[in-house]
Design an enzyme around this catalytic site. Sequence first.
Site, PDB file in Angstrom:
ATOM      1  CG  HIS A  25      31.797  44.271  58.367  1.00 48.79           C
ATOM      2  ND1 HIS A  25      30.836  44.933  58.855  1.00 48.79           N
ATOM      3  CD2 HIS A  25      32.786  44.325  59.419  1.00 48.79           C
ATOM      4  CE1 HIS A  25      30.805  45.339  60.016  1.00 48.79           C
ATOM      5  NE2 HIS A  25      32.077  45.062  60.287  1.00 48.79           N
ATOM      6  CG  ASP A  55      27.641  44.421  57.067  1.00 50.44           C
ATOM      7  OD1 ASP A  55      28.051  43.412  56.961  1.00 50.44           O
ATOM      8  OD2 ASP A  55      28.658  45.609  57.438  1.00 50.44           O
ATOM      9  CB  SER A  69      30.727  44.806  63.642  1.00 49.54           C
ATOM     10  OG  SER A  69      31.069  46.204  62.757  1.00 49.54           O
TER      11      SER A  69
HETATM   12  N1  ARG Z   1      32.927  50.335  58.726  1.00 50.45           N
HETATM   13  C1  ARG Z   1      32.369  49.192  59.544  1.00 50.45           C
HETATM   14  C2  ARG Z   1      33.292  48.643  60.283  1.00 50.45           C
HETATM   15  O1  ARG Z   1      34.175  49.365  61.031  1.00 50.45           O
HETATM   16  C3  ARG Z   1      32.227  48.397  58.385  1.00 50.45           C
HETATM   17  C4  ARG Z   1      33.379  47.910  57.535  1.00 50.45           C
HETATM   18  C5  ARG Z   1      33.321  47.054  56.426  1.00 50.45           C
HETATM   19  N2  ARG Z   1      32.971  47.543  54.996  1.00 50.45           N
HETATM   20  C6  ARG Z   1      33.656  48.213  54.203  1.00 50.45           C
HETATM   21  N3  ARG Z   1      33.285  48.718  53.054  1.00 50.45           N
HETATM   22  N4  ARG Z   1      34.966  48.019  54.258  1.00 50.45           N
HETATM   23  O2  ARG Z   1      33.801  47.387  60.620  1.00 50.45           O
HETATM   24  N1  GLU Z   2      32.113  48.224  61.503  1.00 51.69           N
HETATM   25  C1  GLU Z   2      32.564  48.292  62.974  1.00 51.69           C
HETATM   26  C2  GLU Z   2      33.075  46.920  63.627  1.00 51.69           C
HETATM   27  O1  GLU Z   2      33.517  46.039  62.705  1.00 51.69           O
HETATM   28  C3  GLU Z   2      31.413  48.719  63.877  1.00 51.69           C
HETATM   29  C4  GLU Z   2      31.622  50.448  63.576  1.00 51.69           C
HETATM   30  C5  GLU Z   2      32.331  51.016  64.736  1.00 51.69           C
HETATM   31  O2  GLU Z   2      33.547  51.389  64.819  1.00 51.69           O
HETATM   32  O3  GLU Z   2      31.404  51.458  65.664  1.00 51.69           O
HETATM   33  O4  GLU Z   2      33.121  46.495  64.560  1.00 51.69           O
END
Ligand code: ARG
Ligand code: GLU
Length: 708
Positions: free
Chosen positions: A84, A220, A643
């Site tokens: 991502h 991921d 991330s």
């Molecule tokens: N929650 C994770 C972060 O904050 C992954 C986001 C990407 N994935 C998604 N399904 N939108 O970045």
């Molecule tokens: N998916 C998040 C990022 O892009 C990490 C998840 C979080 O917020 O801890 O950094």
Amino acid sequence: MKKLLLFVTFLTLSAPFMRADEGMWLPSLIGQRIQDMRKNGFRLTAEDVYSVNKASLKDAIVHFGGGCTGEMISGDGLLLTNHHCGYSQIQSHSSVEHDYLTNGFWAMNRSEELPNSGLTVRFLVRMEDVTEAILKGVTDGMDEESRGQLVRTNQEAVVAKAIEGTHYQARVESLFYGNQYFLFVFETYTDVRLVGAPPSAIGKFGGDTDNWMWPRHTGDFALFRVYAGPDNKPAAYSPSNVPYKPKKFFTISLKGVKENDFTMVYGYPGRTQQYIHSQAVNYIQESNPHKIRLRTQRLNIMNEAMAKSPAVRIQYASKNASVANSWKRWQGETKGLIRLQTVAQKRAFEESFTSWAAGKPQYASLVGQLQDLYDELEPYAYAADYHSEALVCVEIVRMAGSISQLLAREERANSEAEQIRSLVSGQLETFFKDYYRPIDQSTFVALLREYLMNVPSRFHSPLIAEQITKYGYSIEMWADELFSTSLFASKEQAMEALHRVDFMDILRKDPAMQLYTAYMDQYNQTVMPKVTALNSAISLLYRGYMRGQMEFQKNKVFYPDANSTLRITYGKVKGYKPMDAVYYEPLSTLDGIMEKDNPDIYDYDVPQKLRDLYHNKDYGRWAVNGTVPVCFIATNHTSGGNSGSPVLNAYGELVGINFDRVWEGTMSDLAYDPVVCRNISVDIRYILFVIDKFAGAGYLLDEMRFSR
Ligand code: ARG
Ligand code: GLU
């Protein structure tokens, strides 16, 4: 000044004990935590983690594209981060013919790696406490403006000295609301190429259904390679650049993790607010549902159109994911805050703080003053939230805004018309590549309706009122007219207009640009100044309140809020109890992917190749207890920006990469709860399995270093 210095000494010397888990620590001060880390299982020294004298773990870590973290995993500049995090690059190389989002992408040799203009990675050269230099000349009674001026001047001097005679960049960042300052010196590489990415059905497996959730089965990850000039220094993209030779790259552990193992996450968390006033938390809790509702409407509109057309699905994949991401996090955050009763807890804390502060003039009235300012801020903050979540989310309005700024800037610089034309045309090309008018038009109707219903009319621009009356209160009719006449809604017409001599006038008269200008004028008059003034008054109070909290809680160890600077957090692999009668184990496996498999559900449609590997139990060297490990959770205190961060074992070896947090724990940006706060990582062995057995790109493993 004396008092300030004393305070700083207090900060740096106080190193007593606190449990693992909570906290995002500064690498250069990790010596203060190392005893505790070792008590929790860590085997390396502070020098191994961060050093300016020898290669240390920090040299293998990059701030990736400004918003994520990445790490070196080979001596040839191979970089690992999340799928991502590379999503917009993968998306921008994709088309219906070469759909790398759906099918994945693997460079089978270095000449096939894809350059990404605009993508940069930054290595931290060193960091240093510069509080004394920054506060030089600052006195207790100084007014805020003079202080600010002096701090800025001092900062410039510190930065200039830090980068003198080098190709580095440097920044000074304030910590603890301006009670402490650190210098960060970086080396930035700009030739970063895409090496490999799994299909979204692996890299984004579970999609937004599983996002922010455990149990999780997402691979991921994505691979890039950093290139340098022949001298190993940063160089603009050139086919003759060579793979960068990092000072340090991570050894990969193939041993895996089990419950209670030590792990640490080393990366760039973006923003947390651990020390704010109860009223600020209360506002977040109450405004989240508004922002969620606005995004639900946008997502519904996008999802419907994306389901109908593969081209639109690619165009909006990245936009959709980013809208959906905070949309879901806010839901978890609100629930978590309510469950933890953070507002009530903070109120209780504020009461005891205030009774302690009685008779201390510098602290006595802070809590009450903050309360008053937050009360005053609330209606404006609300309008500001609708501002950023409503009208400026209409793509043609946003684009008109960006072109309007471009025109103003270029005219100020007396640029030639020809040059302006080519800049505008470049921006419009990029914009239209991923633009689908029906989505935008429906979004305009939905968001404007919400805006008009919920934002008090004193904040509305007269132009909006005028238009609404003109179209007999039908937003749909206004939208029809706007989207059929604005150049920003039609590539053909926009490009045609660009050929005209008077193209700048035409752009300025465009109805979307007029709407943008009128709307922003009103916003800049009625909302913005208040928001800015109140927020700066609030930050000023926080400087005192932060110091007060530290004096009040003498035995607590404080860590600075995240601010996109490099941090270390450590904890243990651990399951948790999300709700009554349920316990979540900390490790997931390929079997769980197959349990979720369902060709009829987009988010759970497992690639056939992976099904085949599963049915034939064709796991090669990656088999563990008859399956393949996929993800794990631990108690590391992470945030957005972490991330792609390396997840390391007790020996500093790579066991996974961080990519998410669990839903029940997303309030950890405001309040960390060891009971339910968990970070989610992909197990490095799943990554290697996918590269090797799924993608057939096993040659990439040859440049990695493993420990067993
Ligand atoms: N929650 C994770 C972060 O904050 C992954 C986001 C990407 N994935 C998604 N399904 N939108 O970045
Ligand atoms: N998916 C998040 C990022 O892009 C990490 C998840 C979080 O917020 O801890 O950094």
